[in-house]
Design a protein around this motif. Structure first.
Motif, PDB file in Angstrom:
ATOM      1  N   ALA A 175      -3.336  -5.699   1.401  1.00 29.62           N
ATOM      2  CA  ALA A 175      -3.974  -6.410   2.509  1.00 29.62           C
ATOM      3  C   ALA A 175      -4.600  -7.728   2.066  1.00 29.62           C
ATOM      4  CB  ALA A 175      -5.037  -5.520   3.155  1.00 29.62           C
ATOM      5  N   ILE A 176      -4.889  -7.867   0.765  1.00 29.61           N
ATOM      6  CA  ILE A 176      -5.470  -9.132   0.287  1.00 29.61           C
ATOM      7  C   ILE A 176      -4.472  -9.872  -0.620  1.00 29.61           C
ATOM      8  CG2 ILE A 176      -7.841  -8.324   0.505  1.00 29.61           C
ATOM      9  CD1 ILE A 176      -7.890  -7.859  -2.503  1.00 29.61           C
ATOM     10  N   GLY A 177      -3.194  -9.552  -0.466  1.00 35.59           N
ATOM     11  CA  GLY A 177      -2.169 -10.320  -1.147  1.00 35.59           C
ATOM     12  C   GLY A 177      -1.898  -9.938  -2.588  1.00 35.59           C
ATOM     13  N   ILE A 178      -2.338  -8.779  -3.014  1.00 32.46           N
ATOM     14  CA  ILE A 178      -2.073  -8.312  -4.387  1.00 32.46           C
ATOM     15  C   ILE A 178      -0.961  -7.270  -4.310  1.00 32.46           C
ATOM     16  CG2 ILE A 178      -3.023  -7.190  -6.443  1.00 32.46           C
ATOM     17  CD1 ILE A 178      -5.746  -8.238  -5.641  1.00 32.46           C
ATOM     18  N   HIS A 179       0.169  -7.585  -4.966  1.00 31.92           N
ATOM     19  CA  HIS A 179       1.351  -6.717  -4.899  1.00 31.92           C
ATOM     20  C   HIS A 179       1.830  -6.405  -6.303  1.00 31.92           C
ATOM     21  CE1 HIS A 179       1.552  -7.537  -0.579  1.00 31.92           C
ATOM     22  NE2 HIS A 179       1.382  -8.813  -0.873  1.00 31.92           N
ATOM     23  N   PRO A 180       2.654  -5.370  -6.461  1.00 28.21           N
ATOM     24  CA  PRO A 180       3.146  -5.024  -7.796  1.00 28.21           C
ATOM     25  C   PRO A 180       4.105  -6.083  -8.328  1.00 28.21           C
ATOM     26  CG  PRO A 180       4.268  -3.715  -6.148  1.00 28.21           C
ATOM     27  CD  PRO A 180       3.164  -4.433  -5.438  1.00 28.21           C
ATOM     28  N   ARG A 181       4.265  -6.089  -9.626  1.00 33.24           N
ATOM     29  CA  ARG A 181       5.214  -7.010 -10.247  1.00 33.24           C
ATOM     30  C   ARG A 181       6.635  -6.639  -9.869  1.00 33.24           C
ATOM     31  NH1 ARG A 181       3.068 -11.724 -11.487  1.00 33.24           N
ATOM     32  NH2 ARG A 181       1.246 -11.565 -12.827  1.00 33.24           N
ATOM     33  N   THR A 238      -3.774   4.650  -0.969  1.00 26.23           N
ATOM     34  CA  THR A 238      -4.711   3.855  -0.175  1.00 26.23           C
ATOM     35  C   THR A 238      -5.188   2.642  -0.956  1.00 26.23           C
ATOM     36  OG1 THR A 238      -5.422   5.862   0.962  1.00 26.23           O
ATOM     37  CG2 THR A 238      -6.846   3.931   1.168  1.00 26.23           C
ATOM     38  N   GLN A 239      -5.354   2.781  -2.265  1.00 26.19           N
ATOM     39  CA  GLN A 239      -5.697   1.616  -3.084  1.00 26.19           C
ATOM     40  C   GLN A 239      -4.590   0.562  -2.993  1.00 26.19           C
ATOM     41  OE1 GLN A 239      -6.436   4.090  -6.708  1.00 26.19           O
ATOM     42  NE2 GLN A 239      -8.212   2.755  -6.995  1.00 26.19           N
ATOM     43  N   GLN A 240      -3.357   1.006  -3.021  1.00 25.59           N
ATOM     44  CA  GLN A 240      -2.232   0.078  -2.887  1.00 25.59           C
ATOM     45  C   GLN A 240      -2.278  -0.647  -1.545  1.00 25.59           C
ATOM     46  OE1 GLN A 240       1.221   2.544  -3.505  1.00 25.59           O
ATOM     47  NE2 GLN A 240       0.843   2.796  -5.701  1.00 25.59           N
ATOM     48  N   GLU A 241      -2.621   0.096  -0.478  1.00 31.30           N
ATOM     49  CA  GLU A 241      -2.712  -0.537   0.844  1.00 31.30           C
ATOM     50  C   GLU A 241      -3.834  -1.576   0.884  1.00 31.30           C
ATOM     51  OE1 GLU A 241      -3.222   2.544   3.677  1.00 31.30           O
ATOM     52  OE2 GLU A 241      -1.305   3.520   3.248  1.00 31.30           O
ATOM     53  N   LEU A 242      -4.975  -1.231   0.291  1.00 29.63           N
ATOM     54  CA  LEU A 242      -6.098  -2.175   0.282  1.00 29.63           C
ATOM     55  C   LEU A 242      -5.735  -3.443  -0.479  1.00 29.63           C
ATOM     56  CD1 LEU A 242      -9.057   0.312  -0.372  1.00 29.63           C
ATOM     57  CD2 LEU A 242      -8.553  -0.896   1.764  1.00 29.63           C
ATOM     58  N   LEU A 243      -5.057  -3.295  -1.610  1.00 26.80           N
ATOM     59  CA  LEU A 243      -4.666  -4.459  -2.399  1.00 26.80           C
ATOM     60  C   LEU A 243      -3.630  -5.302  -1.664  1.00 26.80           C
ATOM     61  CD1 LEU A 243      -4.438  -2.781  -5.925  1.00 26.80           C
ATOM     62  CD2 LEU A 243      -6.148  -4.445  -5.179  1.00 26.80           C
TER      63      LEU A 243
END
Length: 248
Positions: A242-248, A235-240
């Motif tokens: 949603a605001i344009g923060i993705h893994p490298r 869920t933290q990954q989904e929240l991030l």
């Protein structure tokens, strides 16, 4: 010259077969043992202990089993369940999904389940929490309830109230009325991850929606989320994301 006289022939000394009566048969041994009064060997110790208590050696911590036994033996006390047992029961409600199925079954046999607790709570009338009104106006103003502990809103110590309310919720002692009201204001008011993460996320979310540049502190935090992506809750990954923060 006369032929040599052959030596006298004697029968080969074949060994005499043993007598069938030299040793007692298995049936005879059993019969003799029965006649002598001998008893069969005792069962292994662990079988004897299991017959006394099937959970004498549980796969979970013995402290849990002792607390469960205390809860079981105090359920029918004339003066009610002791305070420490009530606290332990509330903790089991809060940690229900983390318990083993066997633990859940043991508790269910005592009617100690989240559903049973909810039925008892809904039959009671709870006073309105004094902090709810302030939480509503704060959420309407900021869009969340992840303020810091020292936050005061409208002259009310809202941050400290939320910290205490989260603690009660995790211990299973928060009323359904308050729980539902807070969840309606902010679904992540009491997240399963640290509150400071949620608070920093709200700052990053605000900067994302308003187009502000991230501060150096937020930039470092954002980079940490990208590099530690696989350690985050889904869920933290989904929240991030949603605001344009993705893994490298």
């Amino acid at each position: 010259m006369p032929a040599p006289t052959p030596p006298p022939t004697t029968p080969w000394p074949w060994p005499t077969p043993p007598s069938t009566t030299a040793f007692p048969s298995a049936a005879g041994s059993t019969t003799n043992a029965s006649k002598s009064g001998a008893r069969p060997p005792p069962p292994p110790p662990h079988q004897a202990l299991t017959a006394i208590d099937p959970w004498w050696n549980p796969p979970w911590d013995l402290a849990w089993q002792r607390a469960y036994t205390r809860a079981r033996t105090t359920q029918t006390r004339r003066h009610g369940v002791p305070a420490d047992v009530r606290s332990w029961i509330r903790a089991q409600h809060a940690a229900w999904t983390h318990l083993r199925p066997q633990q859940q079954q043991l508790l269910t046999d005592l009617d100690i389940t989240p559903e049973a607790a909810a039925r008892r709570r809904t039959s009671r009338v709870y006073p309105t929490s004094p902090g709810l009104a302030h939480a509503r106006t704060y959420a309407a103003l900021h869009g969340h309830l992840t303020c810091s502990k020292d936050t005061h809103h409208e002259g009310f110590a809202l941050g400290d109230w939320l910290v205490q309310t989260r603690r009660r919720a995790r211990q299973g002692g928060l009323s359904p009325t308050t729980t539902q009201a807070l969840h309606a204001l902010d679904p992540w008011w009491n997240p399963p991850w640290p509150s400071i993460w949620q608070r920093t996320y709200q700052q990053a979310k605000l900067h994302h929606h308003t187009g502000q540049d991230h501060t150096p502190t937020l930039q470092r935090w954002t980079e940490q989320q990208r590099t530690r992506w696989n350690t985050l809750h889904p869920t933290q990954q989904e929240l991030l994301s949603a605001i344009g923060i993705h893994p490298r």
